[in-house]
Structure formats: C-alpha cells, structure tokens
Write a protein that holds these residues in place. Structure first.
Motif, PDB file in Angstrom:
ATOM      1  N   ALA A   1       0.832  -1.210   0.000  1.00  0.00           N
ATOM      2  CA  ALA A   1       0.000   0.000   0.000  1.00  0.00           C
ATOM      3  C   ALA A   1       0.860   1.251   0.000  1.00  0.00           C
ATOM      4  O   ALA A   1       0.531   2.250  -0.648  1.00  0.00           O
ATOM      5  N   ILE A   2       1.988   1.225   0.736  1.00  0.00           N
ATOM      6  CA  ILE A   2       2.888   2.375   0.744  1.00  0.00           C
ATOM      7  C   ILE A   2       3.437   2.617  -0.656  1.00  0.00           C
ATOM      8  O   ILE A   2       3.447   3.744  -1.145  1.00  0.00           O
ATOM      9  N   LEU A   3       3.895   1.553  -1.302  1.00  0.00           N
ATOM     10  CA  LEU A   3       4.419   1.680  -2.662  1.00  0.00           C
ATOM     11  C   LEU A   3       3.348   2.207  -3.601  1.00  0.00           C
ATOM     12  O   LEU A   3       3.607   3.095  -4.423  1.00  0.00           O
ATOM     13  N   ARG A   4       2.150   1.674  -3.482  1.00  0.00           N
ATOM     14  CA  ARG A   4       1.060   2.114  -4.347  1.00  0.00           C
ATOM     15  C   ARG A   4       0.749   3.590  -4.132  1.00  0.00           C
ATOM     16  O   ARG A   4       0.558   4.349  -5.096  1.00  0.00           O
ATOM     17  N   ASN A   5       0.718   4.025  -2.888  1.00  0.00           N
ATOM     18  CA  ASN A   5       0.434   5.437  -2.596  1.00  0.00           C
ATOM     19  C   ASN A   5       1.524   6.353  -3.125  1.00  0.00           C
ATOM     20  O   ASN A   5       1.248   7.442  -3.634  1.00  0.00           O
ATOM     21  N   VAL A   6       2.780   5.923  -3.011  1.00  0.00           N
ATOM     22  CA  VAL A   6       3.888   6.731  -3.517  1.00  0.00           C
ATOM     23  C   VAL A   6       3.731   6.973  -5.011  1.00  0.00           C
ATOM     24  O   VAL A   6       3.836   8.108  -5.503  1.00  0.00           O
ATOM     25  N   VAL A   7       3.475   5.905  -5.759  1.00  0.00           N
ATOM     26  CA  VAL A   7       3.336   6.028  -7.214  1.00  0.00           C
ATOM     27  C   VAL A   7       2.104   6.854  -7.575  1.00  0.00           C
ATOM     28  O   VAL A   7       2.151   7.709  -8.472  1.00  0.00           O
ATOM     29  N   ILE A   8       0.998   6.630  -6.880  1.00  0.00           N
ATOM     30  CA  ILE A   8      -0.233   7.373  -7.168  1.00  0.00           C
ATOM     31  C   ILE A   8      -0.043   8.861  -6.894  1.00  0.00           C
ATOM     32  O   ILE A   8      -0.414   9.718  -7.718  1.00  0.00           O
ATOM     33  N   TYR A   9       0.552   9.193  -5.742  1.00  0.00           N
ATOM     34  CA  TYR A   9       0.791  10.601  -5.424  1.00  0.00           C
ATOM     35  C   TYR A   9       1.673  11.251  -6.489  1.00  0.00           C
ATOM     36  O   TYR A   9       1.410  12.371  -6.936  1.00  0.00           O
ATOM     37  N   ALA A  10       2.739  10.559  -6.865  1.00  0.00           N
ATOM     38  CA  ALA A  10       3.662  11.126  -7.850  1.00  0.00           C
ATOM     39  C   ALA A  10       2.962  11.394  -9.171  1.00  0.00           C
ATOM     40  O   ALA A  10       3.137  12.464  -9.774  1.00  0.00           O
ATOM     41  N   CYS A  11       2.170  10.443  -9.629  1.00  0.00           N
ATOM     42  CA  CYS A  11       1.485  10.603 -10.924  1.00  0.00           C
ATOM     43  C   CYS A  11       0.421  11.699 -10.870  1.00  0.00           C
ATOM     44  O   CYS A  11       0.324  12.531 -11.786  1.00  0.00           O
ATOM     45  N   ILE A  12      -0.368  11.726  -9.803  1.00  0.00           N
ATOM     46  CA  ILE A  12      -1.428  12.726  -9.695  1.00  0.00           C
ATOM     47  C   ILE A  12      -0.843  14.131  -9.614  1.00  0.00           C
ATOM     48  O   ILE A  12      -1.294  15.057 -10.309  1.00  0.00           O
ATOM     49  N   ILE A  13       0.164  14.316  -8.764  1.00  0.00           N
ATOM     50  CA  ILE A  13       0.751  15.648  -8.596  1.00  0.00           C
ATOM     51  C   ILE A  13       1.402  16.117  -9.889  1.00  0.00           C
ATOM     52  O   ILE A  13       1.253  17.284 -10.288  1.00  0.00           O
ATOM     53  N   GLN A  14       2.117  15.222 -10.571  1.00  0.00           N
ATOM     54  CA  GLN A  14       2.763  15.629 -11.811  1.00  0.00           C
ATOM     55  C   GLN A  14       1.746  15.915 -12.908  1.00  0.00           C
ATOM     56  O   GLN A  14       1.931  16.842 -13.703  1.00  0.00           O
ATOM     57  N   PHE A  15       0.660  15.159 -12.949  1.00  0.00           N
ATOM     58  CA  PHE A  15      -0.384  15.422 -13.947  1.00  0.00           C
ATOM     59  C   PHE A  15      -1.035  16.783 -13.700  1.00  0.00           C
ATOM     60  O   PHE A  15      -1.239  17.567 -14.627  1.00  0.00           O
ATOM     61  N   ALA A  16      -1.326  17.068 -12.425  1.00  0.00           N
ATOM     62  CA  ALA A  16      -1.893  18.379 -12.091  1.00  0.00           C
ATOM     63  C   ALA A  16      -0.877  19.486 -12.362  1.00  0.00           C
ATOM     64  O   ALA A  16      -1.240  20.580 -12.830  1.00  0.00           O
ATOM     65  N   GLY A  17       0.401  19.199 -12.095  1.00  0.00           N
ATOM     66  CA  GLY A  17       1.444  20.193 -12.330  1.00  0.00           C
ATOM     67  C   GLY A  17       1.606  20.542 -13.793  1.00  0.00           C
ATOM     68  O   GLY A  17       1.912  21.699 -14.133  1.00  0.00           O
ATOM     69  N   ILE A  18       1.404  19.565 -14.664  1.00  0.00           N
ATOM     70  CA  ILE A  18       1.496  19.834 -16.111  1.00  0.00           C
ATOM     71  C   ILE A  18       0.498  20.902 -16.519  1.00  0.00           C
ATOM     72  O   ILE A  18       0.835  21.875 -17.217  1.00  0.00           O
ATOM     73  N   TRP A  19      -0.751  20.762 -16.062  1.00  0.00           N
ATOM     74  CA  TRP A  19      -1.779  21.731 -16.445  1.00  0.00           C
ATOM     75  C   TRP A  19      -1.588  23.050 -15.709  1.00  0.00           C
ATOM     76  O   TRP A  19      -1.922  24.116 -16.245  1.00  0.00           O
ATOM     77  N   LEU A  20      -1.047  23.003 -14.501  1.00  0.00           N
ATOM     78  CA  LEU A  20      -0.755  24.243 -13.780  1.00  0.00           C
ATOM     79  C   LEU A  20       0.276  25.069 -14.540  1.00  0.00           C
ATOM     80  O   LEU A  20       0.103  26.289 -14.715  1.00  0.00           O
ATOM     81  N   VAL A  21       1.330  24.414 -15.000  1.00  0.00           N
ATOM     82  CA  VAL A  21       2.345  25.119 -15.782  1.00  0.00           C
ATOM     83  C   VAL A  21       1.780  25.524 -17.137  1.00  0.00           C
ATOM     84  O   VAL A  21       2.064  26.627 -17.637  1.00  0.00           O
TER      85      VAL A  21
ATOM     86  N   PHE B   1       6.243  21.268 -23.562  1.00  0.00           N
ATOM     87  CA  PHE B   1       7.084  22.124 -22.729  1.00  0.00           C
ATOM     88  C   PHE B   1       6.562  22.153 -21.292  1.00  0.00           C
ATOM     89  O   PHE B   1       7.349  22.164 -20.341  1.00  0.00           O
ATOM     90  N   SER B   2       5.243  22.162 -21.135  1.00  0.00           N
ATOM     91  CA  SER B   2       4.657  22.157 -19.792  1.00  0.00           C
ATOM     92  C   SER B   2       4.950  20.844 -19.082  1.00  0.00           C
ATOM     93  O   SER B   2       5.304  20.831 -17.901  1.00  0.00           O
ATOM     94  N   LEU B   3       4.810  19.746 -19.814  1.00  0.00           N
ATOM     95  CA  LEU B   3       5.079  18.426 -19.234  1.00  0.00           C
ATOM     96  C   LEU B   3       6.535  18.311 -18.805  1.00  0.00           C
ATOM     97  O   LEU B   3       6.830  17.859 -17.690  1.00  0.00           O
ATOM     98  N   PHE B   4       7.453  18.729 -19.667  1.00  0.00           N
ATOM     99  CA  PHE B   4       8.876  18.587 -19.364  1.00  0.00           C
ATOM    100  C   PHE B   4       9.251  19.389 -18.120  1.00  0.00           C
ATOM    101  O   PHE B   4       9.904  18.877 -17.210  1.00  0.00           O
ATOM    102  N   HIS B   5       8.819  20.651 -18.060  1.00  0.00           N
ATOM    103  CA  HIS B   5       9.213  21.501 -16.940  1.00  0.00           C
ATOM    104  C   HIS B   5       8.486  21.128 -15.651  1.00  0.00           C
ATOM    105  O   HIS B   5       9.046  21.264 -14.558  1.00  0.00           O
ATOM    106  N   ALA B   6       7.236  20.642 -15.756  1.00  0.00           N
ATOM    107  CA  ALA B   6       6.506  20.227 -14.562  1.00  0.00           C
ATOM    108  C   ALA B   6       7.143  18.986 -13.942  1.00  0.00           C
ATOM    109  O   ALA B   6       7.343  18.914 -12.722  1.00  0.00           O
ATOM    110  N   MET B   7       7.484  17.994 -14.778  1.00  0.00           N
ATOM    111  CA  MET B   7       8.119  16.788 -14.259  1.00  0.00           C
ATOM    112  C   MET B   7       9.505  17.098 -13.712  1.00  0.00           C
ATOM    113  O   MET B   7       9.913  16.575 -12.668  1.00  0.00           O
ATOM    114  N   SER B   8      10.236  17.966 -14.398  1.00  0.00           N
ATOM    115  CA  SER B   8      11.554  18.350 -13.929  1.00  0.00           C
ATOM    116  C   SER B   8      11.474  19.091 -12.599  1.00  0.00           C
ATOM    117  O   SER B   8      12.322  18.906 -11.726  1.00  0.00           O
ATOM    118  N   ALA B   9      10.426  19.917 -12.431  1.00  0.00           N
ATOM    119  CA  ALA B   9      10.269  20.682 -11.188  1.00  0.00           C
ATOM    120  C   ALA B   9       9.864  19.780 -10.032  1.00  0.00           C
ATOM    121  O   ALA B   9      10.463  19.828  -8.953  1.00  0.00           O
TER     122      ALA B   9
END
Length: 598
Positions: A268-288, A307-315
């Motif tokens: 469950a910890i591993l699953r939550n880590v991956v889910i959090y990472a994907c959700i935050i980065q997906f939201a970050g793409i649209w934020l940027v 460009f938004s995807l690259f910089h959001a994931m990098s950030a």
C-alpha cells in the motif's frame, strides 16, 4: 471410462510439473522481453531505410507471438482456468487480440487494425504494438523478475546498484545516434547527462533543448521520473518482498529508507507513492500549461503541452532540467512570474517527501484527526514543514537584501519578491534559475551553497543532507551547550540513535565534499576555488545550479562530478552502509575514559 482416466492422468501431470513449467516459461518470457527491448532500442536509436523499418516491425510482431504461446501454456498448467484469466485479465485481453490478428494475418496476409481503420498508418500500428509490449511487461514483471532477496547484497548496496543500473542504461540510450540532433555525443557527456537526470541534479554539459532530439529528451524525462521515485520504490519493493517471505528485515528496510514505522502494508505504501507522484505531476502539467504568459509563443497545442510536461516533471522531481538554453532566465520567460510560482510550488511539494504528503492529505489520516482533535500530524511531518518554511522565508529575505541592487536591479518590486522566493526554493535541490548566476555577489553565492548543502526533506525527490538532519544537528548542539541530556521537538524526545545518525550523515557529507573538492581542484587547476566549490556542492546536493564552468570541465572533472552526483543522490550514509559490513554484536561497553573536547 478411458477418457476419465486420461483426464485424471493429465491433471496429475499438470499438478506434478506446474512449478518447473512455470519457472521455464517465466525465464523464456524474460528472454523474449529482452529481445523485444533490443529490437526497439535498435529501431529507435538508429536511422533506417523504410524496408529495414518494416523488417524490424515484422520481427517485433513475431516476437509478440511468443506471448500467445506462453499464456496458453500458463493456462494449461494452471489449476483453475477461470481464476488464472481473472488474475491476468490484462494479459488475456492483449493475447486474445494478438491471437485474432495472427489468424487474420495467416488468412489475408495483412494487418487487422490497418484494414479496419483506414486512418491508421504503419507507424500508428507499431506504436500500438509497443504499447501492448509495455503493458505485458509490467503485468508479468512480478513473475519474471529475479528474486531480489536472493541477491547477496544488503538493502543499501541494492539501492546503490539500482541507481547505477539506471545510469548505465541511460548512458547507453543517450549515446545512440538518434538521441541527439547531431547524431554524436561523447561517452563522458552521455554518462554525465544520464547521471544528472537519474540523480535528478540538472547540471548539463550540453544544451538539453537543442542538442538532444525529441527521443533523447524523452529518455531524459524517463530517467528523471525513475530517478525521482527510485529511492522510495526500490526500498518499498525490497521491503514488500521480504515481508512476503516472512522476513522481519522488511521493517528495517522501510525505517531506514522511508523513515516510517508503517510496515503493516508495504504494498500500500508503494502504491500510494506512485499514485501521489502521478497525480501531482499530472496536475502540475496543467498548472504550468495555464501559467505561460502571452509573451511566450508556441507553434501549437502539442508543443505547449510538451514544454509544460517537461518543466513540470523536472520541477516536481527537483531535477532542474530545462528546454531553454538559459534555463528559466531565458529571454521571454525570465519575467513570467506566474509560471515561476507554479514551478516553485511543484519544487516545494516534491521536496517535502511522499510520507509527509500522505500524513497531511491521506483520507484516513484526515478523518482520524477530524474525529479525534487531540491527534496531530506526525513529529516528522511538523518538523519538515517548519524547517522548510523557515528556510524558504530566510532565503527569500536574505537574497532580496543582498541582490535587490545587483542581480535584481532591473526587476520590478513584485518581480524582485518572486525572484527572491524562487531562488530560495530552487537552491534546495531543484536547480532552476530565474536570475543571472554569473553576476551574483559572494554573500549570495555563500547563501546558495548553504541552502544547497541542506537540501530537501527525507523520502523526497530532492537531495542534500536533508532538512531534518539540519534541524536535529542544531537542536542537539543547542541542547548540549545548555547541558540538557535530551533533544526534544514538539514535546517529544528524539532518540540518541537518530542524533548519532545525524552526526554520521553530516560528517560523511562534509568529508566527501572535501575529498571531491580537493580532487576537482587538482583536475581543473584553471578554475578558482569559489566556482569549483560551488559546482561541487551543487552536484553533491543534486541541485544543478552552476556558475557556468560545467561544460568547460575536462573528462576527469566531469567524472568527479558524476561520482559526486551519484553519492549525493543515494546518500553518503547509504553508500557507507553499502560498502561496509555491519557489526554483528554490540551488547558490550568498555570502561569510560575522559577526553578534552573543545
């Protein structure tokens, strides 16, 4: 009667041989995965004629036919067909389609999808096959992978080995001709770029946006994503394997790498880590995406999204890679303050750590605190939040005071505030810059080096010695000076085990920085101590800020920085544990001795 006896004999045969059959099938599947991956690397890494591309596609498609055979074999040696299909539904659906397409190919000599959908071309069809290959790989990864607990390495060494493997794979891929616009890159530059991406550092020896092709940039993005999660996912995955095997060592692995006592459900910890990472980065793409100003022009939606995807994931992964030659100080975006704030927010979130985010935002934790007002955030979470806020505010104020008439003199007041805040955030392992670092005053450079050394928080995508290490060291020193025997935070005692670990981390980090600096000064005598020391701390803290000397370093200097980035990412203490053997027996103590200290 004969049929019933035959069926009984078949059932006995299946039951007696299913273990060895499963092992053989899984090993063959692994070999075909490796062969398929080699075909894809050769296809994407080199330029080919149309005829050769079609031949490679045909070979790859025939390679997929084996997975039809392997799945049918697994069904044959399974006890319950229905249970196997339900458990492997993804494999079943893909294999069913591949089987249908194979039959259609035998009958008509053409591809089913291309005949059904006229708007698809051969490249679209091959992209779909690659997608199927990836789905099959991840759906059977648990079955085909080597048991990590059988490898004679302690968890720290295994963690270091995983990063080393990622770096080597990235180096090989980036060295392929199709990964660069010129078709050539030296091995040392490929190694440096791969290490910088996998260790989410951001130091570059070539311009990412112009030197690397789209394929090369995608490889860098994959390295950033894998490197940002690698420490957490590998640690939790190791722990889950030990836990499944009934080993008590899982608790030690999780506590050591994730600083958590939540060992009841490691999956469950591993699953939550991956889910959090994907959700935050997906939201970050649209934020940027929606924070780009009107002054920034893109050719179309696809370019803006990329460009938004690259910089959001990098950030979020605190990597600091940018597609602009001058990073975020590039003409046209250096004054895009909304975009800078979006990037800064992603940097802070990525630097807090996934377990801090889980403690703050997990539904169960929020409901528990709502039902029981006396329940508070974990001490680790509160300490991370307080120290992070204090460092950001302190860094912002100091940078504003030091540079408002220097590097920030051409900025408006609100621009000076945003730029000061951004530099305070990015110096703690992100590596983006919105000011000209080459004109910074010496006090500002020293401030940057201090923030880079501290870094982000434990269990995050960032590096450095970590915020909690810095806080515990200060509090322990203050308690010692006052004659207190205990270190306390929020009315909770901090065990001397953690205090001693803090001192070990600090001593190891300082020792390695001194060693690497000394070697770099020998290897690069043309550069002065200030720029060498800044570059080294930036590499060791996996930050990526530079005073401009990295591309000018020789092969020896670049190699030293590669080692510094690697050690800085896995942690100096982790490296020590990987290279040393633990003491077997510690339940003894010699007589006390008196020393003159200070």
């Amino acid at each position: 009667m004969n049929f019933m006896r035959f069926r009984e004999n078949v059932t006995i045969f299946i039951y007696d041989n299913r273990a060895i059959a499963s092992l053989v099938i899984n090993r063959l599947v692994l070999l075909f995965y490796l062969f398929g991956a080699a075909v894809l690397i050769y296809y994407h890494g080199y330029s080919h004629s149309l005829e050769k591309n079609i031949m490679l596609m045909w070979i790859f498609r025939r390679n997929l036919d084996f997975f039809i055979i392997s799945f049918i074999s697994k069904l044959f040696f399974s006890i319950s067909y229905k249970k196997t299909v339900r458990k492997k539904i993804n494999q079943f659906l893909i294999v069913s389609y591949l089987s249908l397409e194979l039959i259609y190919y035998w009958i008509s000599g053409s591809n089913l999808l291309l005949d059904l959908f006229s708007f698809l071309d051969i490249k679209d069809y091959f992209s779909l096959l690659q997608f199927f290959f990836i789905i099959l790989f991840f759906s059977t990864l648990k079955e085909t992978s080597v048991r990590l607990r059988a490898i004679p390495l302690n968890p720290a060494a295994l963690l270091a080995f995983s990063f080393l493997t990622l770096i080597i794979i990235g180096t090989i891929l980036l060295h392929l001709p199709e990964m660069t616009t010129t078709g050539t890159i030296s091995w040392i530059d490929a190694l440096f770029t791969s290490t910088s991406a996998a260790c989410v550092t951001g130091l570059t020896v070539v311009d990412t946006g112009t030197y690397f092709s789209f394929k090369g940039q995608v490889v860098i993005l994959c390295l950033i994503f894998a490197g940002g999660l690698n420490m957490l996912t590998i640690a939790t995955f190791i722990g889950s394997l030990y836990h499944k095997a009934g080993s008590l060592h899982a608790a030690g692995v999780i506590k050591g790498f994730l600083d958590t006592d939540q060992t009841a459900n490691l999956q469950a910890i591993l699953r939550n880590v991956v889910i959090y990472a994907c959700i935050i980065q997906f939201a970050g793409i649209w934020l940027v995406y929606f924070s780009w100003g009107q002054e920034v022009q893109f050719a179309n939606f696809t370019e803006k999204f990329y460009f938004s995807l690259f910089h959001a994931m990098s950030a979020f992964n605190n990597a600091g890679f940018s597609l602009y030659a001058d990073n975020l100080y590039h003409e046209g975006i250096r004054h895009q303050y909304f975009m800078h704030m979006a990037v800064a927010l992603l940097i802070v979130i990525g630097g807090l750590g996934f377990l801090v985010l889980q403690d703050m935002f997990a539904k169960k934790n929020r409901e528990d605190r709502k039902r029981h007002p006396w329940k508070k955030l974990l001490v680790n979470t509160r300490l991370v939040l307080y120290v992070t806020a204090a460092l950001i505010i302190t860094g912002t104020v100091l940078f504003f005071l030091l540079e408002h008439n220097n590097a920030l003199k051409d900025y408006p007041l609100h621009g000076k505030l945003v730029a000061s805040l951004f530099q305070s955030v990015t110096t703690r392992t992100a590596g983006f810059n919105t000011v000209d670092t080459s004109i910074l005053s010496s006090p500002s450079i020293f401030l940057f080096m201090l923030l880079m050394f501290i870094g982000a928080s434990p269990g995050s995508t960032g590096g450095g010695v970590k915020t909690t290490t810095f806080a515990v060291a200060l509090k322990a020193a203050w308690a010692n000076l006052r004659g207190k025997e205990h270190v306390e935070f929020f009315n909770r005692n901090i065990s001397w085990v953690y205090v001693n670990k803090t001192y070990a981390v600090l001593f190891s980090a300082v020792s390695l920085i001194v060693l690497f600096t000394f070697l770099l000064l020998i290897a690069e005598p043309d550069f002065n101590f200030k720029v060498i020391f800044f570059e080294l701390i930036s590499a060791f803290g996996t930050v990526g800020l530079s005073l401009g000397i990295t591309p000018e370093l020789g092969s020896t200097g670049k190699t030293i920085l590669v080692f510094a980035m690697f050690v800085g990412r896995i942690g100096s203490l982790t490296l020590g544990l990987a290279l040393t053997r633990r003491v077997i027996y510690t339940k003894y103590r010699y007589p006390n001795a008196r020393l003159m200290i200070g």
